[in-house]
Design a protein around this motif. Sequence first.
Motif, PDB file in Angstrom:
ATOM      1  N   ILE A   1       9.186  24.241  -1.920  1.00  0.00           N
ATOM      2  CA  ILE A   1       9.297  22.824  -1.557  1.00  0.00           C
ATOM      3  C   ILE A   1       8.402  22.500  -0.367  1.00  0.00           C
ATOM      4  N   TYR A   2       8.293  23.428   0.581  1.00  0.00           N
ATOM      5  CA  TYR A   2       7.426  23.186   1.744  1.00  0.00           C
ATOM      6  C   TYR A   2       5.953  23.160   1.324  1.00  0.00           C
ATOM      7  N   GLN A   3       5.607  23.958   0.324  1.00  0.00           N
ATOM      8  CA  GLN A   3       4.236  23.934  -0.189  1.00  0.00           C
ATOM      9  C   GLN A   3       3.939  22.603  -0.869  1.00  0.00           C
ATOM     10  N   ILE A   4       4.891  22.113  -1.673  1.00  0.00           N
ATOM     11  CA  ILE A   4       4.727  20.816  -2.320  1.00  0.00           C
ATOM     12  C   ILE A   4       4.623  19.710  -1.278  1.00  0.00           C
ATOM     13  N   ALA A   5       5.456  19.798  -0.233  1.00  0.00           N
ATOM     14  CA  ALA A   5       5.418  18.784   0.834  1.00  0.00           C
ATOM     15  C   ALA A   5       4.048  18.761   1.509  1.00  0.00           C
ATOM     16  N   ALA A   6       3.531  19.948   1.805  1.00  0.00           N
ATOM     17  CA  ALA A   6       2.216  20.030   2.449  1.00  0.00           C
ATOM     18  C   ALA A   6       1.122  19.459   1.539  1.00  0.00           C
ATOM     19  N   ILE A   7       1.204  19.755   0.234  1.00  0.00           N
ATOM     20  CA  ILE A   7       0.209  19.245  -0.719  1.00  0.00           C
ATOM     21  C   ILE A   7       0.258  17.727  -0.783  1.00  0.00           C
ATOM     22  N   LEU A   8       1.472  17.154  -0.864  1.00  0.00           N
ATOM     23  CA  LEU A   8       1.604  15.704  -0.964  1.00  0.00           C
ATOM     24  C   LEU A   8       1.158  15.008   0.316  1.00  0.00           C
ATOM     25  N   LEU A   9       1.491  15.575   1.472  1.00  0.00           N
ATOM     26  CA  LEU A   9       1.038  14.989   2.742  1.00  0.00           C
ATOM     27  C   LEU A   9      -0.487  15.011   2.829  1.00  0.00           C
ATOM     28  N   LEU A  10      -1.068  16.134   2.429  1.00  0.00           N
ATOM     29  CA  LEU A  10      -2.528  16.262   2.475  1.00  0.00           C
ATOM     30  C   LEU A  10      -3.186  15.281   1.508  1.00  0.00           C
ATOM     31  N   LEU A  11      -2.663  15.222   0.274  1.00  0.00           N
ATOM     32  CA  LEU A  11      -3.221  14.297  -0.707  1.00  0.00           C
ATOM     33  C   LEU A  11      -3.063  12.853  -0.259  1.00  0.00           C
ATOM     34  N   GLY A  12      -1.877  12.518   0.249  1.00  0.00           N
ATOM     35  CA  GLY A  12      -1.647  11.152   0.715  1.00  0.00           C
ATOM     36  C   GLY A  12      -2.605  10.768   1.824  1.00  0.00           C
ATOM     37  N   GLY A  13      -2.766  11.663   2.806  1.00  0.00           N
ATOM     38  CA  GLY A  13      -3.677  11.382   3.913  1.00  0.00           C
ATOM     39  C   GLY A  13      -5.114  11.249   3.446  1.00  0.00           C
ATOM     40  N   LEU A  14      -5.561  12.179   2.593  1.00  0.00           N
ATOM     41  CA  LEU A  14      -6.952  12.154   2.122  1.00  0.00           C
ATOM     42  C   LEU A  14      -7.236  10.918   1.276  1.00  0.00           C
ATOM     43  N   ILE A  15      -6.309  10.595   0.378  1.00  0.00           N
ATOM     44  CA  ILE A  15      -6.511   9.437  -0.485  1.00  0.00           C
ATOM     45  C   ILE A  15      -6.494   8.151   0.339  1.00  0.00           C
TER      46      ILE A  15
ATOM     47  N   SER B   1       0.829  -1.211   0.000  1.00  0.00           N
ATOM     48  CA  SER B   1       0.000   0.000   0.000  1.00  0.00           C
ATOM     49  C   SER B   1       0.857   1.252   0.000  1.00  0.00           C
ATOM     50  N   ILE B   2       1.876   1.265   0.862  1.00  0.00           N
ATOM     51  CA  ILE B   2       2.762   2.436   0.933  1.00  0.00           C
ATOM     52  C   ILE B   2       3.511   2.620  -0.386  1.00  0.00           C
ATOM     53  N   SER B   3       3.917   1.503  -1.015  1.00  0.00           N
ATOM     54  CA  SER B   3       4.619   1.595  -2.303  1.00  0.00           C
ATOM     55  C   SER B   3       3.722   2.194  -3.371  1.00  0.00           C
ATOM     56  N   ALA B   4       2.452   1.777  -3.370  1.00  0.00           N
ATOM     57  CA  ALA B   4       1.510   2.328  -4.356  1.00  0.00           C
ATOM     58  C   ALA B   4       1.327   3.826  -4.139  1.00  0.00           C
ATOM     59  N   VAL B   5       1.197   4.217  -2.874  1.00  0.00           N
ATOM     60  CA  VAL B   5       1.064   5.643  -2.554  1.00  0.00           C
ATOM     61  C   VAL B   5       2.319   6.395  -2.975  1.00  0.00           C
ATOM     62  N   THR B   6       3.477   5.828  -2.697  1.00  0.00           N
ATOM     63  CA  THR B   6       4.751   6.479  -3.008  1.00  0.00           C
ATOM     64  C   THR B   6       4.908   6.740  -4.497  1.00  0.00           C
ATOM     65  N   VAL B   7       4.695   5.690  -5.299  1.00  0.00           N
ATOM     66  CA  VAL B   7       4.866   5.825  -6.752  1.00  0.00           C
ATOM     67  C   VAL B   7       3.875   6.838  -7.328  1.00  0.00           C
ATOM     68  N   THR B   8       2.622   6.719  -6.886  1.00  0.00           N
ATOM     69  CA  THR B   8       1.595   7.604  -7.437  1.00  0.00           C
ATOM     70  C   THR B   8       1.834   9.051  -7.037  1.00  0.00           C
ATOM     71  N   LEU B   9       2.144   9.295  -5.765  1.00  0.00           N
ATOM     72  CA  LEU B   9       2.373  10.662  -5.304  1.00  0.00           C
ATOM     73  C   LEU B   9       3.656  11.244  -5.899  1.00  0.00           C
ATOM     74  N   LEU B  10       4.613  10.385  -6.221  1.00  0.00           N
ATOM     75  CA  LEU B  10       5.827  10.873  -6.883  1.00  0.00           C
ATOM     76  C   LEU B  10       5.478  11.444  -8.257  1.00  0.00           C
ATOM     77  N   LEU B  11       4.620  10.734  -8.993  1.00  0.00           N
ATOM     78  CA  LEU B  11       4.176  11.234 -10.299  1.00  0.00           C
ATOM     79  C   LEU B  11       3.370  12.521 -10.142  1.00  0.00           C
TER      80      LEU B  11
ATOM     81  N   LEU C   1      -0.964   5.131   6.073  1.00  0.00           N
ATOM     82  CA  LEU C   1      -0.451   4.654   4.781  1.00  0.00           C
ATOM     83  C   LEU C   1      -0.222   5.813   3.820  1.00  0.00           C
ATOM     84  N   GLY C   2      -1.178   6.732   3.780  1.00  0.00           N
ATOM     85  CA  GLY C   2      -1.047   7.871   2.878  1.00  0.00           C
ATOM     86  C   GLY C   2       0.089   8.793   3.270  1.00  0.00           C
ATOM     87  N   VAL C   3       0.202   9.071   4.578  1.00  0.00           N
ATOM     88  CA  VAL C   3       1.245   9.982   5.055  1.00  0.00           C
ATOM     89  C   VAL C   3       2.624   9.357   4.888  1.00  0.00           C
TER      90      VAL C   3
END
Length: 297
Positions: free
Chosen positions: A268-282, A27-37, A227-229
């Motif tokens: 970079i901090y804005q991108i980090a916040a967006i990815l953390l938020l998206l990961g958690g929500l998804i 699950s974490i790998s799927a989140v990682t790859v997708t959020l990287l894209l 998992l998302g975070v």
Amino acid sequence: MSFNTLRRHFRESGKNLGRNGWMTFASISAVTVTLLLVGVFFVIMMNLNHIAGNIEKDVEIRVHVDSAATEQDQQLIGTKLEQIKEVDSVTFSPKEQELNNLIKDMGENGQAFELFEQDNPLRDVYVVKTKSPQDVIKVAKEAEGYNYVQSVKYGQGYVEKMFDVVNVARNIGIVLILGLLFTAMFLISNTIKITIVARRKEIEIMRLVGATNTFIRWPFFLEGLWLGVLGAFVPIAIIGGVYYYLFDFVNPKINIKFVELLQPSPFIYQIAAILLLLGGLIGVWGSLMSVRKFLKI
């Protein structure tokens, strides 16, 4: 919900991640790859939007005053320009300043224009900035109708094409980001669903002993969040490191005034916040949607 119950849910969610090690890793790998894209695409689109914004801000209207205009006529033109509601600022540039600017912009070749200092052929100019770049054409056409205005220049023909290109690029970017986010939610929710399906007996037993739907949902809700975070940490590290390197390597080599990358901080901090938020929500959405089918009576 009491504090002890909430603490129990946090504890159980952490234990469950450890008990289902391989599924957690998947699950974490799927989140990682997708959020990287998603993160890479966000970086590209936000920088393109920044460059497009700089280009739009650089658009200005230059109102050339006729040489026959008196000082009062010039002031009247400036007053009329300032009264246009779409105008943000009006700056008067006398012809002497215009000649100095021309000499400076031409560099070594500008010395030839110093001969015109005694008999300056240039015109006094009003430099007009609009509140919105799209208002440039409207304001320019209105200024053309003023008395003692010799010409109005704003890059006619090129400005319209530039606005069209910028709008198309932004619209395509929005569509692609939404499509990528939808794909990310689909992939991650299905990966998490496999984890939930593997534990369906656990959910059934909890239902049999009288646990409420809310009580059952909370651990899965938290697991999806973790998992998302956790899946967002690696993309944040990779994107942050690569972007700092690219900024230091590429930005000094760019010699075009309005083309520059966004500063790493706070970008970079804005991108980090967006990815953390998206990961958690998804992660939360995927868990809740997957566990819901097992909670139906």
